[in-house]
Design a protein around this motif. Sequence first.
Motif, mmCIF file in Angstrom:
data_model
loop_
_atom_site.group_PDB
_atom_site.id
_atom_site.type_symbol
_atom_site.label_atom_id
_atom_site.label_comp_id
_atom_site.label_asym_id
_atom_site.label_seq_id
_atom_site.Cartn_x
_atom_site.Cartn_y
_atom_site.Cartn_z
ATOM 1 N N ASN A 28 0.796 -1.144 -0.072
ATOM 2 C CA ASN A 28 -0.101 -0.087 -0.099
ATOM 3 C C ASN A 28 0.750 1.257 -0.094
ATOM 4 O OD1 ASN A 28 -2.653 -0.430 -0.550
ATOM 5 N ND2 ASN A 28 -2.785 -1.288 1.911
ATOM 6 N N HIS A 29 1.994 1.234 0.069
ATOM 7 C CA HIS A 29 3.064 2.406 -0.151
ATOM 8 C C HIS A 29 3.044 2.654 -1.611
ATOM 9 C CE1 HIS A 29 3.968 3.005 4.136
ATOM 10 N NE2 HIS A 29 4.419 1.730 4.207
ATOM 11 N N LEU A 30 3.230 3.775 -1.958
ATOM 12 C CA LEU A 30 3.690 4.148 -3.290
ATOM 13 C C LEU A 30 5.237 4.812 -3.126
ATOM 14 C CD1 LEU A 30 1.101 5.452 -5.916
ATOM 15 C CD2 LEU A 30 1.888 3.145 -5.383
ATOM 16 N N LEU A 124 19.248 1.734 7.923
ATOM 17 C CA LEU A 124 17.764 1.374 7.913
ATOM 18 C C LEU A 124 17.191 3.037 7.662
ATOM 19 C CD1 LEU A 124 15.127 -0.106 8.039
ATOM 20 C CD2 LEU A 124 15.601 0.107 10.537
ATOM 21 N N ILE A 125 16.428 3.423 6.575
ATOM 22 C CA ILE A 125 15.904 4.779 6.692
ATOM 23 C C ILE A 125 14.463 4.698 6.693
ATOM 24 C CG2 ILE A 125 18.088 5.792 5.336
ATOM 25 C CD1 ILE A 125 16.609 5.425 2.654
ATOM 26 N N PHE A 126 13.791 3.718 6.503
ATOM 27 C CA PHE A 126 12.268 3.822 6.531
ATOM 28 C C PHE A 126 11.772 2.411 7.370
ATOM 29 C CE2 PHE A 126 8.099 2.643 5.294
ATOM 30 C CZ PHE A 126 7.437 3.838 5.527
ATOM 31 N N GLU A 127 10.909 2.584 8.185
ATOM 32 C CA GLU A 127 10.342 1.233 8.638
ATOM 33 C C GLU A 127 9.052 1.470 9.153
ATOM 34 O OE1 GLU A 127 12.522 -0.001 12.188
ATOM 35 O OE2 GLU A 127 11.701 -2.128 11.795
ATOM 36 N N ASP A 128 8.184 0.722 8.755
ATOM 37 C CA ASP A 128 6.837 0.423 9.414
ATOM 38 C C ASP A 128 6.629 -1.147 9.665
ATOM 39 O OD1 ASP A 128 5.780 -0.831 7.172
ATOM 40 O OD2 ASP A 128 4.584 1.169 6.724
ATOM 41 N N VAL A 131 7.125 -2.701 6.222
ATOM 42 C CA VAL A 131 8.291 -2.565 5.316
ATOM 43 C C VAL A 131 9.666 -2.155 5.992
ATOM 44 C CG1 VAL A 131 8.766 -1.494 2.971
ATOM 45 C CG2 VAL A 131 6.389 -2.333 3.475
ATOM 46 N N GLU A 132 10.540 -2.444 5.340
ATOM 47 C CA GLU A 132 11.734 -1.655 5.649
ATOM 48 C C GLU A 132 12.520 -1.360 4.391
ATOM 49 O OE1 GLU A 132 13.822 -4.797 7.411
ATOM 50 O OE2 GLU A 132 13.282 -4.182 9.361
ATOM 51 N N VAL A 133 12.933 0.035 4.493
ATOM 52 C CA VAL A 133 13.979 0.535 3.337
ATOM 53 C C VAL A 133 15.662 0.615 3.916
ATOM 54 C CG1 VAL A 133 14.278 1.959 1.535
ATOM 55 C CG2 VAL A 133 11.854 1.539 2.538
ATOM 56 N N TYR A 143 28.585 11.053 -4.341
ATOM 57 C CA TYR A 143 27.868 10.204 -3.353
ATOM 58 C C TYR A 143 26.455 9.452 -3.669
ATOM 59 C CZ TYR A 143 25.695 9.100 1.188
ATOM 60 O OH TYR A 143 24.826 8.459 2.177
ATOM 61 N N THR A 144 26.399 8.381 -3.742
ATOM 62 C CA THR A 144 25.186 7.721 -4.398
ATOM 63 C C THR A 144 24.838 6.583 -3.299
ATOM 64 O OG1 THR A 144 26.105 8.335 -6.522
ATOM 65 C CG2 THR A 144 24.237 6.634 -6.441
ATOM 66 N N ASN A 145 23.427 6.331 -3.474
ATOM 67 C CA ASN A 145 22.838 5.283 -2.668
ATOM 68 C C ASN A 145 21.709 4.615 -3.849
ATOM 69 O OD1 ASN A 145 23.995 5.209 0.196
ATOM 70 N ND2 ASN A 145 23.130 7.432 0.233
ATOM 71 N N GLY A 146 21.829 3.274 -3.581
ATOM 72 C CA GLY A 146 20.812 2.414 -4.122
ATOM 73 C C GLY A 146 19.596 2.195 -2.780
ATOM 74 N N PHE A 147 18.656 1.770 -2.980
ATOM 75 C CA PHE A 147 17.706 1.315 -1.980
ATOM 76 C C PHE A 147 17.241 -0.067 -2.115
ATOM 77 C CE2 PHE A 147 17.634 5.880 -3.255
ATOM 78 C CZ PHE A 147 18.046 6.387 -1.964
ATOM 79 N N LEU A 148 17.106 -0.600 -0.744
ATOM 80 C CA LEU A 148 16.431 -1.901 -0.549
ATOM 81 C C LEU A 148 15.339 -2.067 0.025
ATOM 82 C CD1 LEU A 148 17.101 -5.101 -1.015
ATOM 83 C CD2 LEU A 148 18.242 -5.165 1.260
ATOM 84 N N PHE A 149 14.210 -2.404 -0.617
ATOM 85 C CA PHE A 149 12.863 -2.290 -0.189
ATOM 86 C C PHE A 149 12.631 -3.875 0.190
ATOM 87 C CE2 PHE A 149 13.660 1.029 -3.212
ATOM 88 C CZ PHE A 149 12.993 2.231 -2.419
ATOM 89 N N LYS A 150 11.992 -3.977 1.510
ATOM 90 C CA LYS A 150 11.968 -5.425 1.966
ATOM 91 C C LYS A 150 10.740 -5.446 2.658
ATOM 92 C CE LYS A 150 15.445 -7.731 4.114
ATOM 93 N NZ LYS A 150 16.583 -8.063 4.965
#
Lengths: 301, 301
Positions: A28-30, A124-128, A131-133, A143-150
């Motif tokens: 339910n997140h976009l 860890l930059i987002f969590e509910d 979901v964790e990001v 300076y660059t980051n990818g993102f892992l959505f779990k």
Amino acid sequence: MKLNILGCYSATPRTFTNPTSQVLEINNHLFLIDCGEGTQVQLRKNKIKFSRIKHIFISHLHGDHYFGLVGLISTFRLLTREVDLHIYGPKGLKEVITLQMKLSDSWTNYQLIFHELTSKDSELIFEDDKVEVYTIPLQHRVYTNGFLFKEKEGERKLDMNAVRNEDINQAYYRKLKQGFDVENNKGKLVKNDAVTLPPPKPKSYAFCSDTAYDEAKIPLIKGVDVLYHESTFLEKNANLCEKTKHSSAIQAATIAKKANAGKLILGHYSTRYDDISLFKTEAETVFSHVELADDGKIFEF
Amino acid sequence: MKLNILGCYSATPRTFTNPTSQVLEINNHLFLIDCGEGTQVQLRKNKIKFSRIKHIFISHLHGDHYFGLVGLISTFRLLTREVDLHIYGPKGLKEVITLQMKLSDSWTNYQLIFHELTSKDSELIFEDDKVEVYTIPLQHRVYTNGFLFKEKEGERKLDMNAVRNEDINQAYYRKLKQGFDVENNKGKLVKNDAVTLPPPKPKSYAFCSDTAYDEAKIPLIKGVDVLYHESTFLEKNANLCEKTKHSSAIQAATIAKKANAGKLILGHYSTRYDDISLFKTEAETVFSHVELADDGKIFEF
């Protein structure tokens, strides 16, 4: 999970190709990932509801990954948005956005919350509750980051036939889903795994763009279901990878293979190539489950 | 003169409408006026050669008039431009562009020359042997200038029959074009206007967007051949003009009439209206020579 590619070409917006931006729908997140120039028009074309976007992740501050952000923020304001907007991206992003708001004397009537990133380690930059990001530090010219959505592990499912046979009171269903053993109506202790099924395997998606070939990220994305990895160049121009800190299709496939990813999606193609199918052909010499991103394409997994 | 409208709608880029940007071709210059998000794609669609743009004029720092500028500058860099680029716009523009270049560590390999504007009076900001550009101070929510593009008076034309009848040496043709009387081969003084014709009337174009109704600019644009004047609202929403510092179609037409303009081009329409033809209908109740701008439209005059 559903991934809607809004743009997946490198360098500059062109008549028929857009710079990087994608929307990941997960529980339910976009989540909007990167926001090159023209992203707001791509959102409209792809019929994505602006108000559902509450979190924007920016990989790095090269223009083809964020020049559309200030316009999107401004459009949210004109649409009288009231919901908070969280923006995750490199330090400096807040300064450049707020400077433009100051110069136009156009402050948002919604809360704009910047989460500026500076760490060279994964965070860890987002969590509910579902979901964790995490960031995936990448090797690029800036300076660059990818993102892992779990997805988090979900609750166990009730095996309703078994539950009824065991005559378990409905009041205990919640505890069963959480993995506990419970007493049935006859006072007998029922083992959890006798009446429940394991939760669906949590899914994961890793976005890795822009980046040179770099095995350091492999432990972070090990076993990921879907890996989006940039592949700016074909083999004939692979000599440009090191200088520009980009990857070839074969390098992207090598990372996917070593990380044991379920599927690899390629993107961030240099606009010098007319035929992107060659990216798939080359990547498949190393890894079998390859898909090509393209603007407007939707992946469901 | 040729005016190519790249975008003429207000507020936000949408699927089929673009924010303000236009290209004025005048005496071999291609002047880019305003640069909303997506302008570089509009330049491509309209087949305008990027390298011919050497001067960009930005009216004010609301996003729909300049959010495409940083991307265009960046694309010029990727196209390995070497020619200087002059940018005329409000103070602050240099800071926001250079901040973004600094954050992306992407400096241009061509000269980027900012001419920052702060004056509340009209100024001559560009001049060569054939063209002059003046600012037109406008009344808006932030510091805003329109721009007046004026051809200089050209040279007189030789009336070749008269010149030959008077037996004037070719060495004097240059002086004749410059308006001097000359001696003919028989030593007789020939009056200039006996053998030359007046130069074509110099043309002028005034760009006035965004602005509230304001008669103060009328002396500056008096007798202009073509006036582009914003008309954000129709009469039914004219009550919004004062608050937002925009104009209605009738107000734009009133300025055109009082300035004795040759032609009025309307634009900067609010996207709330489905049918822009009503802007023309309303403006024509005040002034007869009204045209509607639209994205991709070309006016030659």
